[in-house]
Design a protein around this motif. Structure first.
Motif, short mmCIF file in Angstrom:
data_model
loop_
_atom_site.label_atom_id
_atom_site.label_comp_id
_atom_site.label_asym_id
_atom_site.label_seq_id
_atom_site.Cartn_x
_atom_site.Cartn_y
_atom_site.Cartn_z
N VAL A 63 0.94 -1.04 -0.04
CA VAL A 63 -0.17 -0.09 0.04
C VAL A 63 0.83 1.12 0.02
CG1 VAL A 63 -1.83 -1.05 1.11
CG2 VAL A 63 0.04 0.23 2.62
N LEU A 64 2.13 1.04 0.14
CA LEU A 64 2.96 2.43 0.45
C LEU A 64 3.93 2.44 -0.76
CD1 LEU A 64 3.76 2.85 4.19
CD2 LEU A 64 2.12 3.98 2.81
N ALA A 65 4.37 3.48 -1.38
CA ALA A 65 5.40 3.53 -2.16
C ALA A 65 6.80 3.08 -1.54
CB ALA A 65 5.68 4.73 -2.84
N ARG A 66 6.93 3.42 -0.40
CA ARG A 66 8.24 3.08 0.31
C ARG A 66 7.88 3.26 2.08
NH1 ARG A 66 12.54 3.84 3.21
NH2 ARG A 66 14.46 2.77 2.48
N PRO A 67 7.79 2.32 2.66
CA PRO A 67 7.57 2.28 4.12
C PRO A 67 8.67 2.93 4.87
CG PRO A 67 7.88 0.07 3.68
CD PRO A 67 7.73 0.73 2.38
N GLY A 68 8.60 3.46 6.06
CA GLY A 68 9.87 3.94 6.71
C GLY A 68 10.69 2.73 7.19
N PRO A 69 11.84 3.13 7.73
CA PRO A 69 12.68 1.93 8.09
C PRO A 69 12.18 0.82 8.98
CG PRO A 69 13.86 4.22 8.26
CD PRO A 69 12.28 4.47 8.07
N VAL A 70 12.61 -0.27 8.81
CA VAL A 70 11.94 -1.52 9.59
C VAL A 70 13.36 -2.17 9.96
CG1 VAL A 70 10.49 -3.40 9.83
CG2 VAL A 70 9.87 -1.10 8.32
N TRP A 119 18.36 -4.57 9.02
CA TRP A 119 17.41 -3.72 8.18
C TRP A 119 16.52 -4.59 7.24
CZ3 TRP A 119 16.49 0.46 10.32
CH2 TRP A 119 17.50 1.41 10.91
N LEU A 120 15.30 -4.69 7.37
CA LEU A 120 14.19 -5.05 6.53
C LEU A 120 14.09 -4.00 5.50
CD1 LEU A 120 11.91 -7.21 8.80
CD2 LEU A 120 13.68 -8.09 7.49
N VAL A 121 13.74 -3.05 5.96
CA VAL A 121 13.86 -1.70 5.16
C VAL A 121 14.81 -0.75 5.56
CG1 VAL A 121 12.32 0.26 4.35
CG2 VAL A 121 11.31 -2.00 4.52
#
Length: 151
Positions: A63-70, A119-121
């Motif tokens: 649903v997001l172009a890019r989520p925040g860091p994960v 980091w996953l994102v």
């Protein structure tokens, strides 16, 4: 992650430290490639069990172009979503821990080989964070999928 991208990400992350320059120097020399950074200034972190975090991240990616860091930690048993500062003080949810003002988190150096925390994102240095409302919906959808026996 490119060297320039990792550099921007590190700049953004160390900006949360009381002494960003000293933090960066220690971090770059640390053989484990991790830093202990304070939450609550530039971001909070909402931490969920990895069995819920992984499917919630999958929803966010749809649903997001890019989520925040994960982050993933402890052998992927936990997932930490970077959200705007102050979120943990307002979050009402069971099974969710928050790292906000007064908390510190272990953060891996972006672009280096992963260890127990990875980091996953990864952050991109722009300051992008996950909207807590969207994260809440993703967690609900992930929990419903798990309850139906979906993976």
């Amino acid at each position: 992650m490119s060297a320039a991208g990792a550099n921007h990400a590190v700049d953004w992350l160390v900006a949360a430290a009381p002494d960003p320059g000293a933090c960066r120097r220690r971090w770059e020399r640390d053989p484990l490639g991790v830093a202990l950074l304070p939450a609550g200034r530039l971001w909070d972190v909402l931490i969920v069990d990895g069995t819920l975090g992984a499917p919630a991240l999958a929803v966010l990616r749809r649903v997001l172009a890019r989520p925040g860091p994960v982050l993933a930690g402890s052998g992927d048993s936990r997932t930490g979503f970077f959200v705007p500062p102050g979120t943990t003080g307002r979050w009402l949810g069971t099974g969710v821990r928050g790292a906000g003002r007064g908390s510190w988190i272990v953060v891996p150096f972006p672009g280096r080989a992963p260890g127990r925390v990875r980091w996953l994102v990864p952050p991109d240095g722009s300051g992008t964070l996950t909207d807590p409302f969207v994260l809440e919906l993703a967690l609900h959808e992930a929990a419903a999928s798990l309850a139906r026996g979906e993976r």
